[in-house]
Design a protein around this motif. Sequence first.
Motif, PDB file in Angstrom:
ATOM      1  N   ILE A  12       0.837  -1.200   0.000  1.00 56.16           N
ATOM      2  CA  ILE A  12       0.000   0.000   0.000  1.00 56.16           C
ATOM      3  C   ILE A  12       0.872   1.250   0.000  1.00 56.16           C
ATOM      4  O   ILE A  12       0.590   2.219  -0.708  1.00 56.16           O
ATOM      5  N   GLN A  13       1.959   1.228   0.774  1.00 55.75           N
ATOM      6  CA  GLN A  13       2.871   2.374   0.782  1.00 55.75           C
ATOM      7  C   GLN A  13       3.514   2.562  -0.582  1.00 55.75           C
ATOM      8  O   GLN A  13       3.683   3.704  -1.057  1.00 55.75           O
ATOM      9  N   GLU A  14       3.864   1.461  -1.246  1.00 55.16           N
ATOM     10  CA  GLU A  14       4.468   1.544  -2.575  1.00 55.16           C
ATOM     11  C   GLU A  14       3.503   2.180  -3.576  1.00 55.16           C
ATOM     12  O   GLU A  14       3.895   3.053  -4.371  1.00 55.16           O
ATOM     13  N   ILE A  15       2.248   1.762  -3.551  1.00 57.17           N
ATOM     14  CA  ILE A  15       1.247   2.345  -4.456  1.00 57.17           C
ATOM     15  C   ILE A  15       1.066   3.827  -4.146  1.00 57.17           C
ATOM     16  O   ILE A  15       0.994   4.675  -5.053  1.00 57.17           O
ATOM     17  N   THR A  16       0.996   4.157  -2.866  1.00 55.63           N
ATOM     18  CA  THR A  16       0.816   5.546  -2.445  1.00 55.63           C
ATOM     19  C   THR A  16       1.968   6.418  -2.925  1.00 55.63           C
ATOM     20  O   THR A  16       1.759   7.511  -3.480  1.00 55.63           O
ATOM     21  N   ASP A  17       3.182   5.958  -2.724  1.00 63.41           N
ATOM     22  CA  ASP A  17       4.341   6.742  -3.136  1.00 63.41           C
ATOM     23  C   ASP A  17       4.391   6.931  -4.643  1.00 63.41           C
ATOM     24  O   ASP A  17       4.786   7.997  -5.133  1.00 63.41           O
ATOM     25  N   ARG A  18       4.002   5.905  -5.397  1.00 64.41           N
ATOM     26  CA  ARG A  18       3.995   6.046  -6.854  1.00 64.41           C
ATOM     27  C   ARG A  18       3.012   7.131  -7.299  1.00 64.41           C
ATOM     28  O   ARG A  18       3.322   7.946  -8.181  1.00 64.41           O
ATOM     29  N   LEU A  19       1.825   7.141  -6.683  1.00 64.15           N
ATOM     30  CA  LEU A  19       0.839   8.164  -7.026  1.00 64.15           C
ATOM     31  C   LEU A  19       1.340   9.559  -6.657  1.00 64.15           C
ATOM     32  O   LEU A  19       1.173  10.518  -7.425  1.00 64.15           O
ATOM     33  N   ILE A  20       1.969   9.682  -5.494  1.00 60.20           N
ATOM     34  CA  ILE A  20       2.500  10.982  -5.075  1.00 60.20           C
ATOM     35  C   ILE A  20       3.644  11.405  -5.989  1.00 60.20           C
ATOM     36  O   ILE A  20       3.783  12.591  -6.348  1.00 60.20           O
ATOM     37  N   ASP A  21       4.499  10.454  -6.393  1.00 59.85           N
ATOM     38  CA  ASP A  21       5.597  10.767  -7.306  1.00 59.85           C
ATOM     39  C   ASP A  21       5.083  11.421  -8.584  1.00 59.85           C
ATOM     40  O   ASP A  21       5.721  12.334  -9.128  1.00 59.85           O
ATOM     41  N   GLU A  22       3.915  10.954  -9.066  1.00 64.38           N
ATOM     42  CA  GLU A  22       3.353  11.502 -10.297  1.00 64.38           C
ATOM     43  C   GLU A  22       2.839  12.922 -10.101  1.00 64.38           C
ATOM     44  O   GLU A  22       2.788  13.709 -11.051  1.00 64.38           O
ATOM     45  N   LEU A  23       2.463  13.257  -8.868  1.00 64.89           N
ATOM     46  CA  LEU A  23       1.925  14.595  -8.591  1.00 64.89           C
ATOM     47  C   LEU A  23       3.019  15.618  -8.297  1.00 64.89           C
ATOM     48  O   LEU A  23       2.850  16.809  -8.581  1.00 64.89           O
ATOM     49  N   LEU A  24       4.119  15.184  -7.719  1.00 63.13           N
ATOM     50  CA  LEU A  24       5.123  16.105  -7.172  1.00 63.13           C
ATOM     51  C   LEU A  24       5.610  17.176  -8.158  1.00 63.13           C
ATOM     52  O   LEU A  24       5.742  18.339  -7.777  1.00 63.13           O
ATOM     53  N   PRO A  25       5.897  16.840  -9.408  1.00 61.73           N
ATOM     54  CA  PRO A  25       6.437  17.884 -10.290  1.00 61.73           C
ATOM     55  C   PRO A  25       5.442  18.972 -10.649  1.00 61.73           C
ATOM     56  O   PRO A  25       5.841  20.052 -11.097  1.00 61.73           O
ATOM     57  N   THR A  26       4.148  18.712 -10.459  1.00 64.83           N
ATOM     58  CA  THR A  26       3.141  19.654 -10.952  1.00 64.83           C
ATOM     59  C   THR A  26       2.816  20.767  -9.969  1.00 64.83           C
ATOM     60  O   THR A  26       2.428  21.863 -10.387  1.00 64.83           O
ATOM     61  N   GLY A  27       2.937  20.511  -8.675  1.00 60.71           N
ATOM     62  CA  GLY A  27       2.563  21.494  -7.674  1.00 60.71           C
ATOM     63  C   GLY A  27       1.064  21.680  -7.542  1.00 60.71           C
ATOM     64  O   GLY A  27       0.605  22.598  -6.860  1.00 60.71           O
ATOM     65  N   ARG A  28       0.294  20.816  -8.152  1.00 64.04           N
ATOM     66  CA  ARG A  28      -1.157  20.922  -8.072  1.00 64.04           C
ATOM     67  C   ARG A  28      -1.753  19.538  -8.299  1.00 64.04           C
ATOM     68  O   ARG A  28      -1.125  18.671  -8.910  1.00 64.04           O
ATOM     69  N   ALA A  29      -2.972  19.336  -7.832  1.00 62.05           N
ATOM     70  CA  ALA A  29      -3.644  18.055  -8.033  1.00 62.05           C
ATOM     71  C   ALA A  29      -5.126  18.215  -7.769  1.00 62.05           C
ATOM     72  O   ALA A  29      -5.547  19.113  -7.049  1.00 62.05           O
ATOM     73  N   GLU A  30      -5.889  17.355  -8.373  1.00 60.92           N
ATOM     74  CA  GLU A  30      -7.270  17.144  -7.953  1.00 60.92           C
ATOM     75  C   GLU A  30      -7.203  15.886  -7.114  1.00 60.92           C
ATOM     76  O   GLU A  30      -7.151  14.771  -7.630  1.00 60.92           O
ATOM     77  N   LEU A  31      -7.154  16.056  -5.808  1.00 62.86           N
ATOM     78  CA  LEU A  31      -6.683  15.004  -4.922  1.00 62.86           C
ATOM     79  C   LEU A  31      -7.624  13.800  -4.844  1.00 62.86           C
ATOM     80  O   LEU A  31      -7.199  12.722  -4.430  1.00 62.86           O
ATOM     81  N   VAL A  32      -8.879  13.953  -5.240  1.00 65.07           N
ATOM     82  CA  VAL A  32      -9.770  12.796  -5.287  1.00 65.07           C
ATOM     83  C   VAL A  32      -9.439  11.939  -6.505  1.00 65.07           C
ATOM     84  O   VAL A  32      -9.103  10.760  -6.383  1.00 65.07           O
ATOM     85  N   ALA A  33      -9.533  12.518  -7.695  1.00 66.95           N
ATOM     86  CA  ALA A  33      -9.312  11.752  -8.926  1.00 66.95           C
ATOM     87  C   ALA A  33      -7.867  11.291  -9.074  1.00 66.95           C
ATOM     88  O   ALA A  33      -7.612  10.199  -9.588  1.00 66.95           O
ATOM     89  N   ASP A  34      -6.911  12.122  -8.622  1.00 64.85           N
ATOM     90  CA  ASP A  34      -5.499  11.816  -8.825  1.00 64.85           C
ATOM     91  C   ASP A  34      -4.905  10.918  -7.749  1.00 64.85           C
ATOM     92  O   ASP A  34      -3.838  10.329  -7.958  1.00 64.85           O
TER      93      ASP A  34
END
Length: 432
Positions: free
Chosen positions: A120-142
Amino acid sequence: MSEQPVLLPYTDPAFVADPFPLYRRLREEGPVRRAVIAGGLEAWLVTRYEDGLAALSDARLSSDVRDASDPRLMQQLPSTERESMVSNMLRSDPPDHTRLRRLVSKAFTARRVAEMRPRIQEITDRLIDELLPTGRAELVADFALPLPVTVISELLGVPLDDRHEFQRWTDDMLLRRAEMPDPAVVDAAWQHMRAYLTGLIAEKRARPGDDLLSALITARDEERRLNEDELIAMAFLLLVAGYITTVNLIGSGVAALLAHPDQLALLRDDPELLPGAIEEFLRYDGPVNPGIARFAREDVEIAGVTVPRGATVLIASAIADRDPSRFADPDRLDVTRRDNAHLAFGHGIHYCLGAPLARLEGQIAIGTVLRRLPDLALAVRPEELDWRPGGLRGPARLPVTFTAADGHRPGFTPARDVTGSAPGEVAPFGTG
């Protein structure tokens, strides 16, 4: 008690955004109130904690919708297969409930769930890794949606590439606003879902894997502990219930922290508070709202009020969990709260089977967001958040900004919905 049922105004955006002032008034006016809820259905609300706790263990209150006198409840289910749709442990009573729950209970013990933490931590970190460069997210869908969808898909052995399909059908079957659902839409969605699950089960029979669905097929084919309709209903229940409430736990928890920066700071400074904070999010603004439905097998007296046979009883956990006779200062979010025996997961034999998994996913998800997304902030005004009405509660969208990996913090533009449709709201059947 008022003779006329009170209307829960799901068409009122102010109520949908914050139902708790009305809930507080209802609780103060009486322990049991007739109310018109989502879809125009009438229910008897149990508004106080001790009464709700007792009702959840009362064998005179059935989980089987076939015990309800209001025919519209069955009409919300697919017309062609209503009997098979209620052949799951959520909608059954002993002895069937006992038999069905026993088949899957070992997969959701605290020990088995704890073993899932690294993945679960691995999946979580992968999703966060995809968001980090953008500085923004739609946190439900993303983030809040794809995390539990991925976890339950892997647990069951469902191909993750199919998630867009089953999420869309789930929305069509379970999406609720103020009105009754369109029977034709519900029927079509269930036919697609049943065909998908039937095909998936056939594939698992031919090539079984090390997953929960393969184990259930063995229980069906070799041990004869459930029939084919029950197998399909179980697969549907585990797939949908495995993600739909956890999405809202994560979204509502983050939204609550952003609305209470002092509590967010406490949690960032002391991550050891996180397990207790998850319990507080569940109590303060949990995903099941207003509560958990039961159906009176006979005339039942609750807190001095006689509820007639066949009536829908809505054990309003969202109201009871702010009962000042049970919780000190109940309208205050307090991540340090210790005595927190909320009713968000139900109570008794129908206590949420997936509670250990939901808790773990909530801890990992929210803890990782706080740790890895610095300067987290809403990208809209709080009053502009869109909340889901009826059955389940949570933000439909949660646009946020944060300091990007390169240190740049851009303005918000809506992120791409990487997971398909957002999860819908369930009819007032609850998740107990």
